[in-house]
Design a protein around this motif. Sequence first.
Motif, mmCIF file in Angstrom:
data_model
loop_
_atom_site.group_PDB
_atom_site.id
_atom_site.type_symbol
_atom_site.label_atom_id
_atom_site.label_comp_id
_atom_site.label_asym_id
_atom_site.label_seq_id
_atom_site.Cartn_x
_atom_site.Cartn_y
_atom_site.Cartn_z
ATOM 1 N N PRO A 85 43.763 26.627 27.671
ATOM 2 C CA PRO A 85 44.165 28.007 28.010
ATOM 3 C C PRO A 85 44.355 28.202 29.516
ATOM 4 C CG PRO A 85 42.354 28.013 26.430
ATOM 5 C CD PRO A 85 42.491 26.601 26.913
ATOM 6 N N LEU A 86 43.504 27.559 30.313
ATOM 7 C CA LEU A 86 43.598 27.677 31.769
ATOM 8 C C LEU A 86 44.900 27.067 32.274
ATOM 9 C CD1 LEU A 86 42.299 28.343 34.541
ATOM 10 C CD2 LEU A 86 41.265 26.060 34.481
ATOM 11 N N TRP A 87 45.208 25.860 31.817
ATOM 12 C CA TRP A 87 46.423 25.188 32.285
ATOM 13 C C TRP A 87 47.679 25.941 31.843
ATOM 14 C CZ3 TRP A 87 44.207 19.860 30.376
ATOM 15 C CH2 TRP A 87 43.275 19.405 31.320
ATOM 16 N N ILE A 88 47.656 26.462 30.622
ATOM 17 C CA ILE A 88 48.805 27.246 30.133
ATOM 18 C C ILE A 88 48.974 28.510 30.972
ATOM 19 C CG2 ILE A 88 49.651 28.635 28.205
ATOM 20 C CD1 ILE A 88 48.406 26.508 26.326
ATOM 21 N N ALA A 89 47.857 29.160 31.281
ATOM 22 C CA ALA A 89 47.911 30.381 32.104
ATOM 23 C C ALA A 89 48.496 30.078 33.483
ATOM 24 C CB ALA A 89 46.510 30.977 32.240
ATOM 25 N N TYR A 90 48.060 28.976 34.078
ATOM 26 C CA TYR A 90 48.602 28.574 35.385
ATOM 27 C C TYR A 90 50.116 28.352 35.299
ATOM 28 C CZ TYR A 90 44.539 27.973 38.449
ATOM 29 O OH TYR A 90 43.466 28.197 39.273
ATOM 30 N N LEU A 91 50.554 27.618 34.280
ATOM 31 C CA LEU A 91 51.980 27.306 34.159
ATOM 32 C C LEU A 91 52.821 28.564 33.939
ATOM 33 C CD1 LEU A 91 51.992 24.001 32.077
ATOM 34 C CD2 LEU A 91 52.827 24.317 34.413
ATOM 35 N N VAL A 92 52.340 29.465 33.084
ATOM 36 C CA VAL A 92 53.076 30.714 32.838
ATOM 37 C C VAL A 92 53.249 31.486 34.143
ATOM 38 C CG1 VAL A 92 52.960 32.987 31.738
ATOM 39 C CG2 VAL A 92 52.417 30.932 30.414
ATOM 40 N N CYS A 93 52.160 31.604 34.899
ATOM 41 C CA CYS A 93 52.215 32.333 36.175
ATOM 42 C C CYS A 93 53.142 31.636 37.170
ATOM 43 C CB CYS A 93 50.814 32.480 36.758
ATOM 44 S SG CYS A 93 49.760 33.611 35.837
ATOM 45 N N TYR A 94 53.110 30.321 37.194
ATOM 46 C CA TYR A 94 53.952 29.587 38.142
ATOM 47 C C TYR A 94 55.437 29.722 37.788
ATOM 48 C CZ TYR A 94 49.752 27.466 40.072
ATOM 49 O OH TYR A 94 48.546 27.275 40.682
ATOM 50 N N TYR A 95 55.748 29.768 36.500
ATOM 51 C CA TYR A 95 57.144 30.003 36.112
ATOM 52 C C TYR A 95 57.592 31.406 36.526
ATOM 53 C CZ TYR A 95 58.269 25.754 33.510
ATOM 54 O OH TYR A 95 58.570 24.456 33.169
ATOM 55 N N VAL A 96 56.687 32.384 36.381
ATOM 56 C CA VAL A 96 56.999 33.749 36.827
ATOM 57 C C VAL A 96 57.201 33.758 38.336
ATOM 58 C CG1 VAL A 96 56.119 36.108 37.041
ATOM 59 C CG2 VAL A 96 55.796 34.849 34.905
#
Length: 559
Positions: free
Chosen positions: A217-228
């Motif tokens: 969940p942490l890594w997915i959250a980081y990636l989503v934010c970085y794409y934004v």
Amino acid sequence: MLHWNLYNTTIFVGAIGLLILVAYHLFIKKIDNRTSRYFFWFLMLTAVAILQYISFDIGITKQYKAILLFFFPLEFLAPVVFTAFTCSYLQKETLFKKYKYYLCIPFVVFFLIYTVVKINVFVDYSILSRETVGNIRMEWNENLALLFTFIMGVWNYRIIKDYENGLGELSYLAVIRKTKWLKNTYVTLILLSVFWLITLLYIKTNVRVSGNHNYYPLWIAYLVCYYVFYVKSSAHLQKIQKERDEEETVFNLSGLDKLFEPKALHVLRQNQSQVIAILSYFATSLFDKNKTKEVLWDILENCVSKLQLEDCVLYLLDEKKQVLQQEAAFGNKKDEAFTIHKPKEIPVGKGIVGSVAKTGNYELIKDTSKDKRYIIDDKARLSELSVPIYVDGILKGVLDAEHSQRDFFTENYLYLFQLISKLTEKKLVQLQQKKGINITNDNSYYKEICSLMEEGKLYRDPEIKLRTLSEKINISTNYLSQLINTLSGYNFSDFVNSYRIKEVKSKLSHPAFVEYPVLSIGLEAGFNSKSAFYNSFKKHTGMSPTVFREKHPYESQFF
């Protein structure tokens, strides 16, 4: 055997995708904007860091040990690059340059540690045991990386706040627009770090919990934010660069290249926002001052005072007596309006101020206790800066500042003081020639005032005052009043009320507000009483709000 599942596959593909997008900007598109480069490098480092960790989970590193050679502690480098981005974004590059080597120490230390670990893996753990290597990776590395991230977060927050509180950092709207985006990015990263901390605490406080899947969940959250970040940053950073280019144009058109040598111009460019604030002050705040004493006091109170100095005195030369007389002051020397506490006269050639008047050269004294020329005024201070003021090539005075801190005055202060000195000369010449300042329809301050009203809806504030608005755009109340009177044809009160009336008229003729009380519409538009609302509305439209509603039913569809 590789261990693929839906989550680690999604994370792996997502990190690869982000890496490709960022690499395109950095290596193919080759963006020349340093601020954007820093941000894209930050995204690249974080994407690679996630790839490194997900490779452990999938088992890639176990099956292909050679990949470990490319494993680096990037979680210690990414916060440093983000700090570089923050400093570049806020034009504080010198701050980062001052501390960059210290900030890289954690990365270098863990780089050396991981070099030993890599060698250890290839010699089948003959140097360090598997347990020790595991502790380095899961305990030392992660705990210290998280701590370092929070420390860098606090420092970045201080940089942003110092920028907002600094001297003349652009106008109110520009500061809010720039820092709002940066602060949103910063807050998002801090929230992700908190999520990281919660994940770490969850794993460490639950004995039965283990494995990298807890980090999904942490890594997915980081990636989503970085794409934004990637999507939002491209347009925003281009906009900021465009504003910076416009600022550069203003700087170039200011004619400073005719007043300063290349070295001085380079330093002034590093303090471009302060320079433009000083230029703006001289262009607007002194337009209604017609007496020398008024001008000199205003310069010290409203321009020099923003340089965060303890003491500053402006001396004028009495040519007959050949003495320098204190004419205006900021700090302890200021008494009442246009009066100096215990004014001093300094003979030409005596003391540091007198030496400047005699030689015509500036003096930057890093330690006054070692300079025998130093003359104590109200109290002893440890550093001093004095620059001459000329009018038509003839020395007219000296601008002198002191500070209790040793070695306080830098090259930046010297050139800013010289800029103030040269602009003071121009104003004094203008007084002699009795020239005024023309106000035209393309005035940038007036455009900003209109923007504050139309977009910022400042007219809705029932307590709005001329001084409040002047402080937001960093010009004097007198100049603001003159702008509004000349370009709008209204006084300040009628100018503000015109925007309120426009909103009221729009709502009164809009079907969505058909059941809304007339008085409520007026109060929400910024009027502070029924009488003020009705009187102003009738003054602008020739009828009462109630009559207007009856005559204009449902005409407005947008407001």
